[in-house]
Scaffold this motif. Structure first.
Motif, short mmCIF file in Angstrom:
data_model
loop_
_atom_site.label_atom_id
_atom_site.label_comp_id
_atom_site.label_asym_id
_atom_site.label_seq_id
_atom_site.Cartn_x
_atom_site.Cartn_y
_atom_site.Cartn_z
N GLY A 1 30.24 37.64 47.20
CA GLY A 1 29.39 36.54 46.80
C GLY A 1 29.84 35.95 45.48
N VAL A 2 29.04 35.06 44.94
CA VAL A 2 29.36 34.38 43.70
C VAL A 2 29.36 35.38 42.54
CG1 VAL A 2 28.69 32.54 42.10
CG2 VAL A 2 28.37 32.25 44.57
N HIS A 3 30.38 35.30 41.70
CA HIS A 3 30.49 36.14 40.51
C HIS A 3 30.38 37.63 40.84
CE1 HIS A 3 30.38 32.47 38.34
NE2 HIS A 3 29.10 32.23 38.58
N GLY A 4 30.98 38.02 41.95
CA GLY A 4 31.02 39.45 42.27
C GLY A 4 29.76 39.96 42.94
N GLY A 5 28.86 39.09 43.33
CA GLY A 5 27.73 39.51 44.14
C GLY A 5 26.64 40.25 43.41
N ALA A 6 26.52 40.07 42.11
CA ALA A 6 25.49 40.78 41.36
C ALA A 6 24.11 40.42 41.90
CB ALA A 6 25.59 40.44 39.88
N GLY A 7 23.30 41.42 42.18
CA GLY A 7 21.93 41.19 42.60
C GLY A 7 21.73 41.09 44.09
N ARG A 8 22.79 41.09 44.88
CA ARG A 8 22.58 41.06 46.32
C ARG A 8 23.64 41.92 47.00
NH1 ARG A 8 25.73 37.80 49.53
NH2 ARG A 8 27.18 36.35 48.54
N PRO A 9 23.29 42.51 48.17
CA PRO A 9 24.25 43.39 48.84
C PRO A 9 25.45 42.61 49.35
CG PRO A 9 22.31 42.98 50.23
CD PRO A 9 22.01 42.41 48.88
N ALA A 10 26.60 43.23 49.26
CA ALA A 10 27.82 42.60 49.75
C ALA A 10 27.88 42.68 51.27
CB ALA A 10 29.04 43.29 49.14
N LYS A 11 28.49 41.68 51.87
CA LYS A 11 28.65 41.64 53.32
C LYS A 11 29.99 42.27 53.71
CE LYS A 11 25.96 37.37 53.83
NZ LYS A 11 26.00 35.95 54.30
N VAL A 12 29.95 43.19 54.65
CA VAL A 12 31.16 43.88 55.11
C VAL A 12 31.32 43.64 56.60
CG1 VAL A 12 32.29 46.12 55.39
CG2 VAL A 12 30.93 45.66 53.33
N ARG A 13 32.57 43.31 57.01
CA ARG A 13 32.86 43.05 58.43
C ARG A 13 34.16 43.72 58.82
NH1 ARG A 13 35.37 38.51 60.67
NH2 ARG A 13 35.19 37.42 58.68
#
Length: 711
Positions: free
Chosen positions: A189-201
């Motif tokens: 996500g934006v700026h390394g995804g701070a505050g939300r879970p990263a999406k993995v596929r």
């Protein structure tokens, strides 16, 4: 002036070991993993350090993890990703995970939750996504299904490993049962995804594709400069084996569509790397249909046409990854061995010419960004060091991790010698063979010294001007031995013909080379002909067992065999059984006599020289039954023998306390059979084992690195 100290095994384990550097996009800083050992706690730990390429002190970046490793800068320079097992937010990692940390410090944070773990990764150019490797169940769809399968597997009460695969173990571990290595995409996500879970596929989910099963690392794949696709090496054969011939394919990161871009049934491809414009792919290519010993050469694929060619065909060297494109797309950097050294080379594509950029010693790692080049290199006189190389000035050290530690020590002089070895023509001389000599500290040519052959493994490796933590010639020499390392026929770095010369006749030419070196050295006034010893690991262990069955009992006072091959039929239990017929000339069921002609066990009737046998139970490259059979054979024959068996070590000895014991037994055995030392053992310098009392030391002989059919 106080006399300088000599190196011992305890000192060796105090040395901090540096990993390959990764440069920031602007070339101003490098990040490196530094591993330290604790003899007290009997373990090692790794942390990340920042090094300025402009000058200044190193700065520690991480301190909370035990195994922080494989760091890589983000394309925008705002983050460093690395793999680690840590405890964070009340959860302890069962498998290695991907972590991010800002280069100006702060706390590292887990980038994603991947139940099956993260083994290797590469950044996408946008700095928001990464592609990584994880071992998954190919029939399970989605991250939740993978997590359930892993939880079920860990809860099972059965302990059996059940498989129908041809390749099911590697080096010191069973491959994850029923799992395969897939590429995954994580979106931070934006700026390394701070505050939300990263999406993995899972990019390979449902496709039937997988990466090679032997240590699939970041050299097995690459991400295109436009961030739309990734190229990877895969084995197209229905049955996966260690000698499989890989092809190259591309996967679209958005759709998951995969297409094969380069495949030839006669060739093995690997280490793909996109050119700066993304229109070409550099890779290594080995013509396995011609011979299993053929070197990995530099090849180039034109994506638009699908045509590929080997561009280094006239250059008789093996190319070692990583491959690194120069910014103009006209040349590549890579590592290659040459006559007992490893150099960093630049291969110019327009005129297909290779030139040395940084000379070894032993260059083992490098990176380049914004015109700044950094290298990791060691030599026989020092452990790994990191230098920065700029066009405007001489190479400069950018770290001093071990300088204060090593300052009080006197190391032995190292010399390179050439002799006439095997394959002599009628009326002529044999092939030139390289011999490395390490002399005791304070060497006096007017005195007499014992000779210790340090026989390398492989056989297709080429040690020389390098530092070795498990078989360190400086620690050997510090005990008063002149240490000889013969790069016998079969060694790498001397051209393919020299490397391939021992195929189907193992032991023959190598023994001639070692004995030729012994004869030359016996003519030196400083060698005591009554005090000859030989030690070797892996294929070097095979060689000392071979020597025991082929040389008179009084030729050498004693042998030391670590993880040595003894019986080529019994060796069929190893993790590289697919190469046996290629190496020895036949399967044992087709031509037993041919195998026995190259197998030490078949010559046991001539074995009479005292031998120390050492082996690890977790060694799958040379199963420990080999060492036990050799030891039992010697005992049955009434030969003086001693066994050191490690239930928790693999092909090498990696735990600090076990290493200290290993060295202690090593020197005690030599001392026990040295007529000038009697049963007093070595010179001291650490707690020893065996009957020799106090001994000490370090290591630098022949445990082989994992590789194609290498031991």
């Amino acid at each position: 002036m106080p006399r300088k100290k000599t190196l011992t095994v305890d000192d060796l384990w105090k040395i901090e070991r540096l990993g390959a550097p990764s440069l920031a996009p602007d070339g101003a800083q490098a990040v490196v993993s530094v591993t330290s050992a604790s003899m007290e706690e009997n373990k090692t730990s790794s942390s990340l350090w920042l090094l300025s390429t402009l000058g200044g002190k190193a700065r520690r970046l991480t301190a909370c993890g035990d195994k922080d490793g494989a760091p890589r800068w983000s394309p925008d320079g705002r983050a460093i990703a690395f793999t680690a097992r840590r405890e964070q937010e009340g959860r302890k990692d069962d498998e290695a995970q991907l972590y991010l940390i800002a280069p100006d410090g702060g706390e590292a944070r887990r980038a994603a939750e991947v139940a099956t773990g993260v083994e290797a990764f590469r950044w996408c150019p946008d700095g928001r996504r990464l592609v990584f490797v994880s071992w998954v169940w190919p029939d399970a769809r989605g991250a939740k299904a993978q997590a359930r399968r892993l939880a079920e597997f860990k809860k099972r009460k059965e302990t059996a490993y059940v498989t129908s695969e041809a390749q099911y173990r590697h080096w010191d571990r069973n491959l994850p049962m029923e799992r395969v290595a897939h590429l995954h995409l994580v979106d931070l996500g934006v700026h390394g995804g701070a505050g939300r879970p990263a999406k993995v596929r899972d990019l390979f989910e449902g496709s039937g594709y997988e990466l090679a099963r032997a240590d699939p690392d970041a050299n097995h794949f690459d991400v295109a400069p436009d961030g739309r696709r990734a190229v990877f090496a895969f084995d197209p054969a229905p049955e996966k084996r260690g000698d499989g011939r890989c092809a190259l394919a591309e996967v679209e990161l958005a759709s998951g569509r995969i297409r094969v871009v380069a495949r030839d049934a006669d060739w093995d491809f690997g280490a793909p790397r996109y050119s700066p414009d993304g229109e070409r792919i550099a890779f290594t290519a080995s013509h396995q249909a011609r011979k299993h010993t053929m070197p990995a050469q530099l090849a180039l694929l034109e994506r638009a046409s699908g045509r590929w060619e080997v561009v280094s065909a006239e250059w008789d060297h093996e190319v070692h990854p990583p491959l690194h494109w120069e910014d103009d797309g006209q040349a590549l950097l890579f590592l290659a061995e040459q006559r007992g050294r490893s150099h960093l080379w630049r291969f110019e594509l327009p005129d297909r010419r290779a030139e040395i950029v940084v000379r070894g010693g032993w260059v083992g790692g490098f990176d380049k960004a914004a015109g700044t080049l950094v290298t990791l290199a060691d030599s026989a006189l020092h452990p790994g060091r990191i230098h920065v190389h700029l066009a405007s000035r001489e190479p400069q050290r950018i770290e001093r991790f071990n300088d204060a530690l090593l300052a009080p020590f006197e190391l032995g002089r190292v010399e390179e010698m050439w002799i006439q070895g095997a394959r002599a023509q009628p009326g002529g001389a044999g092939d030139p063979v390289q011999v490395w000599l390490t002399f005791p500290p304070g060497f006096d040519p007017k005195k007499k010294y014992p000779l210790l052959h340090n026989i390398h493994g492989g056989p297709h490796t080429g040690p020389g001007d390098n530092w070795h933590y498990r078989w360190n010639t400086q620690v050997f020499a510090a005990q008063g031995y002149v240490v000889a390392g013969v790069n016998y026929h079969g060694s790498s770095g001397f051209g393919h013909a020299f490397l391939d010369s021992i195929t189907h006749r193992w032991g023959e030419l190598e023994l001639q080379d070692i004995e030729a070196a012994t004869e030359i050295l016996l003519k030196k006034p400083y060698i005591d002909r009554r005090r000859l010893f030989a030690a070797g690991g892996s294929y070097g262990g095979f060689m000392v067992a071979w020597m025991n069955g082929h040389l008179p009992a009084d030729r050498y006072r004693a042998y030391i065999c670590h993880a040595g091959c003894f019986d080529w039929v019994g060796m069929f239990a190893d993790d590289a059984w697919y190469w046996h017929a290629k190496e020895l000339g036949a399967w044992f069921w087709d031509d037993m006599a041919r195998l026995h002609a190259q197998s030490p066990h078949a010559h046991a009737a001539g074995m009479a020289t005292p031998t120390l046998v050492m082996h690890g139970a977790l060694d799958y490259r040379v199963p420990d039954a080999q060492g036990l059979a050799y030891y039992n054979t010697l005992k049955a024959r009434g030969v003086d023998a001693r066994l050191v068996w490690f239930p928790d070590e693999n092909h090498w000895v990696l735990k600090p306390r076990n290493s200290r014991l290993w060295y202690g037994e090593f020197f005690a055995w030599l001392g026990r059979h040295d007529p000038a030392r009697g049963k007093g053992g070595g010179k001291g310098g650490g707690k020893g084992g065996g009957k020799g009392g106090k001994v000490g030391g370090s290591v630098k002989a022949g445990a082989a690195a994992p590789g194609r059919g290498r031991r």
